[in-house]
Design an enzyme around this catalytic site. Structure first.
Site, PDB file in Angstrom:
ATOM      1  N   ASP A   1     -31.067 -58.339 -28.933  1.00 53.10           N
ATOM      2  CA  ASP A   1     -31.633 -57.551 -27.838  1.00 53.10           C
ATOM      3  C   ASP A   1     -33.104 -57.270 -28.169  1.00 53.10           C
ATOM      4  O   ASP A   1     -33.443 -56.200 -28.657  1.00 53.10           O
ATOM      5  CB  ASP A   1     -30.818 -56.264 -27.717  1.00 53.10           C
ATOM      6  CG  ASP A   1     -31.370 -55.322 -26.663  1.00 53.10           C
ATOM      7  OD1 ASP A   1     -31.944 -55.811 -25.680  1.00 53.10           O
ATOM      8  OD2 ASP A   1     -31.213 -54.097 -26.838  1.00 53.10           O
TER       9      ASP A   1
ATOM     10  N   ARG B   1     -36.937 -37.681 -32.872  1.00 62.36           N
ATOM     11  CA  ARG B   1     -36.777 -36.235 -32.674  1.00 62.36           C
ATOM     12  C   ARG B   1     -36.620 -35.584 -34.047  1.00 62.36           C
ATOM     13  O   ARG B   1     -35.556 -35.033 -34.370  1.00 62.36           O
ATOM     14  CB  ARG B   1     -35.537 -35.954 -31.804  1.00 62.36           C
ATOM     15  CG  ARG B   1     -35.589 -36.548 -30.393  1.00 62.36           C
ATOM     16  CD  ARG B   1     -34.307 -36.279 -29.597  1.00 62.36           C
ATOM     17  NE  ARG B   1     -33.129 -36.840 -30.261  1.00 62.36           N
ATOM     18  CZ  ARG B   1     -32.707 -38.090 -30.108  1.00 62.36           C
ATOM     19  NH1 ARG B   1     -33.323 -38.900 -29.294  1.00 62.36           N
ATOM     20  NH2 ARG B   1     -31.636 -38.526 -30.762  1.00 62.36           N
TER      21      ARG B   1
ATOM     22  N   HIS C   1     -27.268 -46.335 -36.721  1.00 63.62           N
ATOM     23  CA  HIS C   1     -28.438 -46.683 -35.904  1.00 63.62           C
ATOM     24  C   HIS C   1     -28.888 -45.491 -35.053  1.00 63.62           C
ATOM     25  O   HIS C   1     -30.072 -45.148 -35.015  1.00 63.62           O
ATOM     26  CB  HIS C   1     -28.110 -47.883 -35.012  1.00 63.62           C
ATOM     27  CG  HIS C   1     -29.163 -48.195 -33.999  1.00 63.62           C
ATOM     28  ND1 HIS C   1     -30.431 -48.649 -34.333  1.00 63.62           N
ATOM     29  CD2 HIS C   1     -29.165 -48.096 -32.638  1.00 63.62           C
ATOM     30  CE1 HIS C   1     -31.145 -48.834 -33.237  1.00 63.62           C
ATOM     31  NE2 HIS C   1     -30.409 -48.501 -32.196  1.00 63.62           N
TER      32      HIS C   1
ATOM     33  N   GLU D   1     -36.002 -49.654 -37.778  1.00 62.97           N
ATOM     34  CA  GLU D   1     -35.335 -48.912 -38.856  1.00 62.97           C
ATOM     35  C   GLU D   1     -35.731 -49.450 -40.234  1.00 62.97           C
ATOM     36  O   GLU D   1     -35.944 -48.683 -41.164  1.00 62.97           O
ATOM     37  CB  GLU D   1     -33.814 -49.009 -38.700  1.00 62.97           C
ATOM     38  CG  GLU D   1     -33.266 -48.333 -37.462  1.00 62.97           C
ATOM     39  CD  GLU D   1     -31.832 -48.754 -37.189  1.00 62.97           C
ATOM     40  OE1 GLU D   1     -31.645 -49.758 -36.462  1.00 62.97           O
ATOM     41  OE2 GLU D   1     -30.905 -48.114 -37.704  1.00 62.97           O
TER      42      GLU D   1
ATOM     43  N   ASP E   1     -25.457 -52.916 -22.286  1.00 63.94           N
ATOM     44  CA  ASP E   1     -25.685 -52.761 -23.719  1.00 63.94           C
ATOM     45  C   ASP E   1     -25.299 -51.346 -24.138  1.00 63.94           C
ATOM     46  O   ASP E   1     -25.667 -50.370 -23.482  1.00 63.94           O
ATOM     47  CB  ASP E   1     -27.156 -53.034 -24.047  1.00 63.94           C
ATOM     48  CG  ASP E   1     -27.336 -53.414 -25.516  1.00 63.94           C
ATOM     49  OD1 ASP E   1     -26.362 -53.857 -26.141  1.00 63.94           O
ATOM     50  OD2 ASP E   1     -28.454 -53.268 -26.024  1.00 63.94           O
TER      51      ASP E   1
ATOM     52  N   TYR F   1     -24.599 -48.495 -27.579  1.00 63.66           N
ATOM     53  CA  TYR F   1     -25.407 -47.819 -28.598  1.00 63.66           C
ATOM     54  C   TYR F   1     -24.410 -47.235 -29.581  1.00 63.66           C
ATOM     55  O   TYR F   1     -24.371 -46.034 -29.809  1.00 63.66           O
ATOM     56  CB  TYR F   1     -26.190 -46.727 -27.843  1.00 63.66           C
ATOM     57  CG  TYR F   1     -27.286 -45.983 -28.530  1.00 63.66           C
ATOM     58  CD1 TYR F   1     -28.312 -46.632 -29.201  1.00 63.66           C
ATOM     59  CD2 TYR F   1     -27.332 -44.590 -28.459  1.00 63.66           C
ATOM     60  CE1 TYR F   1     -29.354 -45.911 -29.782  1.00 63.66           C
ATOM     61  CE2 TYR F   1     -28.372 -43.861 -29.027  1.00 63.66           C
ATOM     62  CZ  TYR F   1     -29.377 -44.539 -29.698  1.00 63.66           C
ATOM     63  OH  TYR F   1     -30.419 -43.819 -30.261  1.00 63.66           O
TER      64      TYR F   1
ATOM     65  N   GLU G   1     -32.888 -56.432 -32.151  1.00 65.34           N
ATOM     66  CA  GLU G   1     -31.700 -55.622 -32.399  1.00 65.34           C
ATOM     67  C   GLU G   1     -30.551 -56.590 -32.640  1.00 65.34           C
ATOM     68  O   GLU G   1     -30.207 -57.388 -31.766  1.00 65.34           O
ATOM     69  CB  GLU G   1     -31.406 -54.676 -31.228  1.00 65.34           C
ATOM     70  CG  GLU G   1     -32.514 -53.651 -31.007  1.00 65.34           C
ATOM     71  CD  GLU G   1     -32.112 -52.458 -30.150  1.00 65.34           C
ATOM     72  OE1 GLU G   1     -31.251 -52.620 -29.260  1.00 65.34           O
ATOM     73  OE2 GLU G   1     -32.656 -51.354 -30.380  1.00 65.34           O
TER      74      GLU G   1
ATOM     75  N   GLU H   1     -26.898 -57.580 -32.781  1.00 62.49           N
ATOM     76  CA  GLU H   1     -25.706 -57.061 -32.112  1.00 62.49           C
ATOM     77  C   GLU H   1     -24.629 -58.135 -31.997  1.00 62.49           C
ATOM     78  O   GLU H   1     -24.900 -59.320 -32.159  1.00 62.49           O
ATOM     79  CB  GLU H   1     -26.058 -56.605 -30.685  1.00 62.49           C
ATOM     80  CG  GLU H   1     -27.225 -55.639 -30.600  1.00 62.49           C
ATOM     81  CD  GLU H   1     -27.374 -55.005 -29.218  1.00 62.49           C
ATOM     82  OE1 GLU H   1     -26.455 -55.128 -28.384  1.00 62.49           O
ATOM     83  OE2 GLU H   1     -28.423 -54.382 -28.986  1.00 62.49           O
TER      84      GLU H   1
ATOM     85  N   THR I   1     -27.364 -52.059 -31.465  1.00 60.95           N
ATOM     86  CA  THR I   1     -27.803 -52.440 -32.800  1.00 60.95           C
ATOM     87  C   THR I   1     -26.749 -52.081 -33.837  1.00 60.95           C
ATOM     88  O   THR I   1     -26.257 -50.950 -33.857  1.00 60.95           O
ATOM     89  CB  THR I   1     -29.096 -51.706 -33.167  1.00 60.95           C
ATOM     90  OG1 THR I   1     -30.026 -51.897 -32.111  1.00 60.95           O
ATOM     91  CG2 THR I   1     -29.674 -52.236 -34.471  1.00 60.95           C
TER      92      THR I   1
ATOM     93  N   LYS J   1     -36.937 -53.963 -22.470  1.00 58.51           N
ATOM     94  CA  LYS J   1     -35.793 -54.784 -22.860  1.00 58.51           C
ATOM     95  C   LYS J   1     -35.616 -56.010 -21.963  1.00 58.51           C
ATOM     96  O   LYS J   1     -35.028 -57.004 -22.388  1.00 58.51           O
ATOM     97  CB  LYS J   1     -34.504 -53.962 -22.741  1.00 58.51           C
ATOM     98  CG  LYS J   1     -34.469 -52.694 -23.570  1.00 58.51           C
ATOM     99  CD  LYS J   1     -34.053 -52.958 -24.987  1.00 58.51           C
ATOM    100  CE  LYS J   1     -33.646 -51.671 -25.692  1.00 58.51           C
ATOM    101  NZ  LYS J   1     -33.117 -51.962 -27.042  1.00 58.51           N
TER     102      LYS J   1
ATOM    103  N   THR K   1     -33.063 -61.471 -23.721  1.00 59.30           N
ATOM    104  CA  THR K   1     -31.925 -61.159 -24.578  1.00 59.30           C
ATOM    105  C   THR K   1     -31.329 -62.502 -24.983  1.00 59.30           C
ATOM    106  O   THR K   1     -30.998 -63.304 -24.113  1.00 59.30           O
ATOM    107  CB  THR K   1     -30.862 -60.335 -23.815  1.00 59.30           C
ATOM    108  OG1 THR K   1     -31.488 -59.170 -23.270  1.00 59.30           O
ATOM    109  CG2 THR K   1     -29.722 -59.926 -24.736  1.00 59.30           C
TER     110      THR K   1
ATOM    111  N   ARG L   1     -40.906 -51.732 -28.354  1.00 65.59           N
ATOM    112  CA  ARG L   1     -40.739 -50.297 -28.608  1.00 65.59           C
ATOM    113  C   ARG L   1     -41.795 -49.442 -27.936  1.00 65.59           C
ATOM    114  O   ARG L   1     -41.528 -48.308 -27.522  1.00 65.59           O
ATOM    115  CB  ARG L   1     -40.761 -50.018 -30.115  1.00 65.59           C
ATOM    116  CG  ARG L   1     -39.697 -50.735 -30.909  1.00 65.59           C
ATOM    117  CD  ARG L   1     -38.305 -50.266 -30.555  1.00 65.59           C
ATOM    118  NE  ARG L   1     -37.302 -50.983 -31.339  1.00 65.59           N
ATOM    119  CZ  ARG L   1     -35.992 -50.960 -31.066  1.00 65.59           C
ATOM    120  NH1 ARG L   1     -35.532 -50.269 -30.034  1.00 65.59           N
ATOM    121  NH2 ARG L   1     -35.154 -51.633 -31.812  1.00 65.59           N
TER     122      ARG L   1
ATOM    123  N   GLN M   1     -41.084 -49.400 -24.127  1.00 66.62           N
ATOM    124  CA  GLN M   1     -39.872 -48.593 -23.929  1.00 66.62           C
ATOM    125  C   GLN M   1     -40.154 -47.093 -24.101  1.00 66.62           C
ATOM    126  O   GLN M   1     -39.663 -46.270 -23.314  1.00 66.62           O
ATOM    127  CB  GLN M   1     -38.815 -49.060 -24.937  1.00 66.62           C
ATOM    128  CG  GLN M   1     -37.455 -48.392 -24.792  1.00 66.62           C
ATOM    129  CD  GLN M   1     -36.478 -48.808 -25.919  1.00 66.62           C
ATOM    130  OE1 GLN M   1     -36.718 -49.770 -26.638  1.00 66.62           O
ATOM    131  NE2 GLN M   1     -35.394 -48.070 -26.054  1.00 66.62           N
TER     132      GLN M   1
END
Lengths: 370, 370
Positions: B202, B118, B109, B325, B102, B104, B170, B172, B311, B222, B226, B206, B209
């Site tokens: 996916d 962060r 995203h 999100e 997978d 990113y 997610e 995708e 995503t 994860k 899937t 959260r 993870q």
């Protein structure tokens, strides 16, 4: 020199072929391979991997092993026609790998890596003593001992592409799953699912890994090759000891299921010279805990799943299972008897990992860098 | 309502069965499935996955598609005996998944996730614009649309075990590899290896993870499930547009091979209500770049390898492909027409992702939480 026995107390399984013949399943007995499909008249051994046999479950594993032991002990002459000298066979990848997971279960290894990469912080990250940290690797590049390893190229840092300059090894054990589990529920007991143990070298490109791995973990730094030994040693053959003490006490689902702190001594040889002797019994997380963790979220197991212990390092400098640790990220080169030194691997270098468990041999996993 | 055509310009491949019959390969034509093994008299379609057909390579893919198009257009009556109404068949997982990776690849995203996790640093990590960040996932838990998803339990933080409280999706695309590549060298051109595209969800826990993922990336957050759509749309059927501009210019090995910024519009439905419309053309890294990256270190491809885009989120709030999100980590609940609100998924919720590409339908990937 370490004693390594290959008698009836050992009997690891593998896949072999003679020239012009299809690969099939055998057990190693002394310096020969016992052709099981011919000896036991069971089609499950006439296939090119252990998977079909492993799927039969622990009672079949036990009964088959006991039967072979009895037959070899009672009258070896009956087996003679089916014993083929090792030097007449090619050994193949013993399992068809389903998913490959790698853990990070040595407290000494994790502490060393933390000290090198985060010198101004706690060596162990906050989650490390609460769960066995792991990730999925690439199953399509798991290869058998003897397969050459091509030095990977990749991004080493921003805007820089080239051959890996910090090619390393990780000396590990690999646990092979025989019996699947259903999706949506945790797996059962460790010994109901796990068939046996291989030696595993998780080749690692430290520079590629260092640049790529935030925030989703190792990818190309590991996916180019993972080597395993041709012999899978059944759990029944291995000497069991209690696991290392754990603080804090693990959550209920991670409670140990028995003494699975296997007493296995590894040796790491670089161009034939022993550079480390990692002891498996020093691991913090035991394989039963890893299996429970891997499936507690309802992830299904399949026959052929392979999970690595992570680098095995003991508390002593001579017990470290990677060149990264042995050379302390290249700052303390390893001196070889021919006068040369190594930090990371050079082209043409051969790395061989061997092991012994209570005197029985586990074979070797070897690879040469090209 | 978005138009979705299923005529000769579409013809996605899948695996179906009628009650009491073995699964086999078909293409969807309007509201029916064309039984290819019967229609084309080719045993490659009599198997329970697309893998054998996909392994034949792009010339076979093209010729087969052209043949079906010609036959359906010239005289539909010849196909009639082999066209089975969709409501009479069960659709199965279309491919036997080898490795699952997978990525990113959406800059919107990755930026959103960075801002949430962060808040006091640059939203994008230093490596993000230099390479398509990716990781390996669990191929054994890739399931077909319609399979219920059990809410995973796990460690949510130090010492706390329980059911995931932040269950997310997610949205995708999944790219399916048909033609393998050799170990030790990069793969060839994108369209020589990749057969087609699925929709992919996916599922993500959260909280699990967040606690587990340092330093080796997502694992149990994860690996529990899937989901992919039952239809694999061939590359040839998809409308191609240039990829989004990239700064800095990618390294040579990541240079784009053509216009692979596919013009695909997704819709994310929560209990039947559209909550997002992610546009695939907004992705930063294109699928040809992901394939080149994944193999530049010499990692081999196998038939059945599946790689996700990551995503898909566009620049607008209504284009975000995850609840994380859309609800901004639970701080801005999503209002549903029945007056209820959602941050993350509740038991019984059904998520469906659909898509259209230049008017052709890509089907759907759907799952209900239990």
């Amino acid at each position: 020199m370490t004693e390594r026995r290959w008698g009836v107390e050992n009997l690891p399984y593998g896949v072999f072929s003679r020239q012009g013949e299809a690969p099939r399943v055998g057990v190693r007995y002394e310096d020969r391979v016992l052709d099981l499909s011919a000896f036991l008249h069971d089609e499950v051994f006439a296939t090119g991997s252990l998977n079909a046999f492993m799927a039969r479950g622990r009672h079949a594993w036990h009964d088959t092993r006991a039967l072979i032991q009895t037959k070899l002990t009672d009258d070896l002459s009956l087996a003679e026609p089916h014993l083929i000298p090792l030097d007449q066979v090619t050994l193949h990848l013993p399992i068809e790998v389903a998913d490959y997971v790698d853990f990070y279960a040595s407290v000494d290894h994790a502490t060393n890596m933390g000290k090198m990469f985060r010198p101004n912080a706690e060596a162990l990250l906050p989650n490390w003593r609460h769960l066995p940290v792991g990730y999925h690797g690439r199953s399509g590049t798991v290869v058998v001992s003897g397969t050459p390893v091509t030095r990977p190229s990749g991004q080493l840092r921003a805007g820089v592409f080239g051959p890996c300059a910090k090619l390393d090894i990780e000396a590990e054990l690999g646990f092979v799953v025989g019996v699947p589990s259903a999706m949506g529920a945790p797996a059962g007991a460790f010994e109901d699912h796990v068939f046996g143990v291989t030696l595993l070298n998780d080749w690692s490109a430290r520079d590629i890994q260092g640049w790529e791995a935030q925030p989703l973990g190792p990818f190309l730094g590991k996916s180019f090759a993972t080597s395993i030994s041709p012999w899978v040693t059944p759990l029944e053959a291995l000497p069991r000891v209690p696991g290392r003490s754990q603080d804090p006490a693990p959550l209920d689902y991670l409670r140990r299921q028995g003494d699975w702190g296997l007493d296995i001594e590894l040796e790491v040889l670089l161009n034939g010279v022993v550079v480390a002797r990692p002891p498996y019994r020093s691991m913090y997380w035991t394989p039963d805990q890893m299996l429970a963790h891997m499936t507690v979220n309802g992830a299904a197991l399949r026959t052929g799943d392979l999970y690595g212990s992570g680098t095995i390092s003991g508390p002593e400098p001579g017990q470290r299972g990677s060149l990264m640790e042995l050379s302390w990220n290249g700052t303390e080169p390893i001196k070889l008897p021919d006068g040369s030194v190594r930090t990371f691997l050079e082209d043409g270098d051969t790395v061989t990992i061997t092991a012994t468990a209570g005197g029985i041999g586990l074979g070797e996993v070897s690879g040469t860098v090209r």
